[in-house]
Design a protein around this motif. Sequence first.
Motif, PDB file in Angstrom:
ATOM      1  N   CYS A  87      50.142  28.840  40.796  1.00  0.00           N
ATOM      2  CA  CYS A  87      50.206  29.265  39.403  1.00  0.00           C
ATOM      3  C   CYS A  87      51.482  28.731  38.767  1.00  0.00           C
ATOM      4  O   CYS A  87      52.514  28.616  39.434  1.00  0.00           O
ATOM      5  CB  CYS A  87      50.112  30.785  39.262  1.00  0.00           C
ATOM      6  SG  CYS A  87      51.389  31.719  40.086  1.00  0.00           S
ATOM      7  N   ARG A 131      45.268  40.417  39.598  1.00  0.00           N
ATOM      8  CA  ARG A 131      43.981  40.352  38.895  1.00  0.00           C
ATOM      9  C   ARG A 131      43.482  41.765  38.628  1.00  0.00           C
ATOM     10  O   ARG A 131      43.757  42.687  39.389  1.00  0.00           O
ATOM     11  CB  ARG A 131      42.958  39.597  39.741  1.00  0.00           C
ATOM     12  CG  ARG A 131      43.380  38.173  40.061  1.00  0.00           C
ATOM     13  CD  ARG A 131      42.577  37.591  41.180  1.00  0.00           C
ATOM     14  NE  ARG A 131      42.770  38.419  42.382  1.00  0.00           N
ATOM     15  CZ  ARG A 131      42.214  38.167  43.556  1.00  0.00           C
ATOM     16  NH1 ARG A 131      41.439  37.121  43.702  1.00  0.00           N
ATOM     17  NH2 ARG A 131      42.417  38.957  44.586  1.00  0.00           N
ATOM     18  N   GLU A 134      38.986  42.698  34.459  1.00  0.00           N
ATOM     19  CA  GLU A 134      38.434  41.587  33.682  1.00  0.00           C
ATOM     20  C   GLU A 134      38.023  40.410  34.565  1.00  0.00           C
ATOM     21  O   GLU A 134      37.164  39.622  34.200  1.00  0.00           O
ATOM     22  CB  GLU A 134      39.419  41.133  32.594  1.00  0.00           C
ATOM     23  CG  GLU A 134      40.769  40.662  33.093  1.00  0.00           C
ATOM     24  CD  GLU A 134      41.758  41.780  33.415  1.00  0.00           C
ATOM     25  OE1 GLU A 134      42.850  41.452  33.913  1.00  0.00           O
ATOM     26  OE2 GLU A 134      41.455  42.974  33.205  1.00  0.00           O
ATOM     27  N   GLN A 135      38.616  40.317  35.774  1.00  0.00           N
ATOM     28  CA  GLN A 135      38.206  39.306  36.754  1.00  0.00           C
ATOM     29  C   GLN A 135      37.341  39.916  37.860  1.00  0.00           C
ATOM     30  O   GLN A 135      37.024  39.256  38.840  1.00  0.00           O
ATOM     31  CB  GLN A 135      39.437  38.650  37.402  1.00  0.00           C
ATOM     32  CG  GLN A 135      40.250  37.792  36.477  1.00  0.00           C
ATOM     33  CD  GLN A 135      41.469  38.529  35.938  1.00  0.00           C
ATOM     34  OE1 GLN A 135      41.716  39.677  36.258  1.00  0.00           O
ATOM     35  NE2 GLN A 135      42.228  37.851  35.100  1.00  0.00           N
ATOM     36  N   GLY A 136      36.990  41.184  37.700  1.00  0.00           N
ATOM     37  CA  GLY A 136      36.213  41.862  38.724  1.00  0.00           C
ATOM     38  C   GLY A 136      37.039  42.201  39.957  1.00  0.00           C
ATOM     39  O   GLY A 136      36.502  42.354  41.054  1.00  0.00           O
ATOM     40  N   LYS A 137      38.360  42.328  39.787  1.00  0.00           N
ATOM     41  CA  LYS A 137      39.268  42.581  40.907  1.00  0.00           C
ATOM     42  C   LYS A 137      40.058  43.858  40.652  1.00  0.00           C
ATOM     43  O   LYS A 137      40.039  44.413  39.565  1.00  0.00           O
ATOM     44  CB  LYS A 137      40.225  41.397  41.105  1.00  0.00           C
ATOM     45  CG  LYS A 137      39.517  40.085  41.399  1.00  0.00           C
ATOM     46  CD  LYS A 137      38.815  40.124  42.733  1.00  0.00           C
ATOM     47  CE  LYS A 137      38.155  38.788  43.044  1.00  0.00           C
ATOM     48  NZ  LYS A 137      37.511  38.774  44.337  1.00  0.00           N
ATOM     49  N   ASP A 139      43.569  44.303  42.006  1.00  0.00           N
ATOM     50  CA  ASP A 139      44.836  44.056  42.687  1.00  0.00           C
ATOM     51  C   ASP A 139      45.905  45.102  42.386  1.00  0.00           C
ATOM     52  O   ASP A 139      46.499  45.666  43.303  1.00  0.00           O
ATOM     53  CB  ASP A 139      45.373  42.656  42.341  1.00  0.00           C
ATOM     54  CG  ASP A 139      44.493  41.552  42.917  1.00  0.00           C
ATOM     55  OD1 ASP A 139      43.800  41.797  43.920  1.00  0.00           O
ATOM     56  OD2 ASP A 139      44.509  40.443  42.356  1.00  0.00           O
TER      57      ASP A 139
END
Length: 182
Positions: A87, A131, A134-137, A139
Amino acid sequence: MSLIAGNLAIVQRLLDSDQIVWAVIGGAAAHLYGDRRPLNDIDVLVQRGSLSRVVTLLQHSHKAVQSDGSRVIWRGIKLFEDLTVRCGGLSHPFWLDEPMQHHRRRMPLLGAQVFVAAPEDIVAHKLLLQRGPEQGKHDVADVAGILRRHQLDLTYLTTRLQLMQALEIVRLRLHQLGVALP
């Protein structure tokens, strides 16, 4: 879930019998250390250079696997040998190195005795990724759950973040969650 449980037991037996170094990571590890949210799959990190051996072991056991060279997917189990995070033009290494191997532990998961990466490794990786829904995560929520249930080894966490070249990035995120690194 019972299908994944049976598959995890098969993978555990194959990896252990072939003496492949491995550890459960990701949401399944967070499930063990923190909040018990439902599991959709099991992520496994194997020692670098052993992924092709894992494919061979599964195929010799008459298992149809999918592999693209960087991961193996078999019936709800995903195996990786490198989960380096890239990143902002930087690479943050995350693979089953000696410190991670030393800190992993055996724990029961879905009826199998699995190796699990230390909570510090999971926190470091998940807070770097950060995450959300919105990213299905999950974290950040996973890390919050781990922090509620575990006293982290801050010395090892600092070492892990240094190895990942992510100390300053994650230090601020940890501070926002009430954890101050030395």
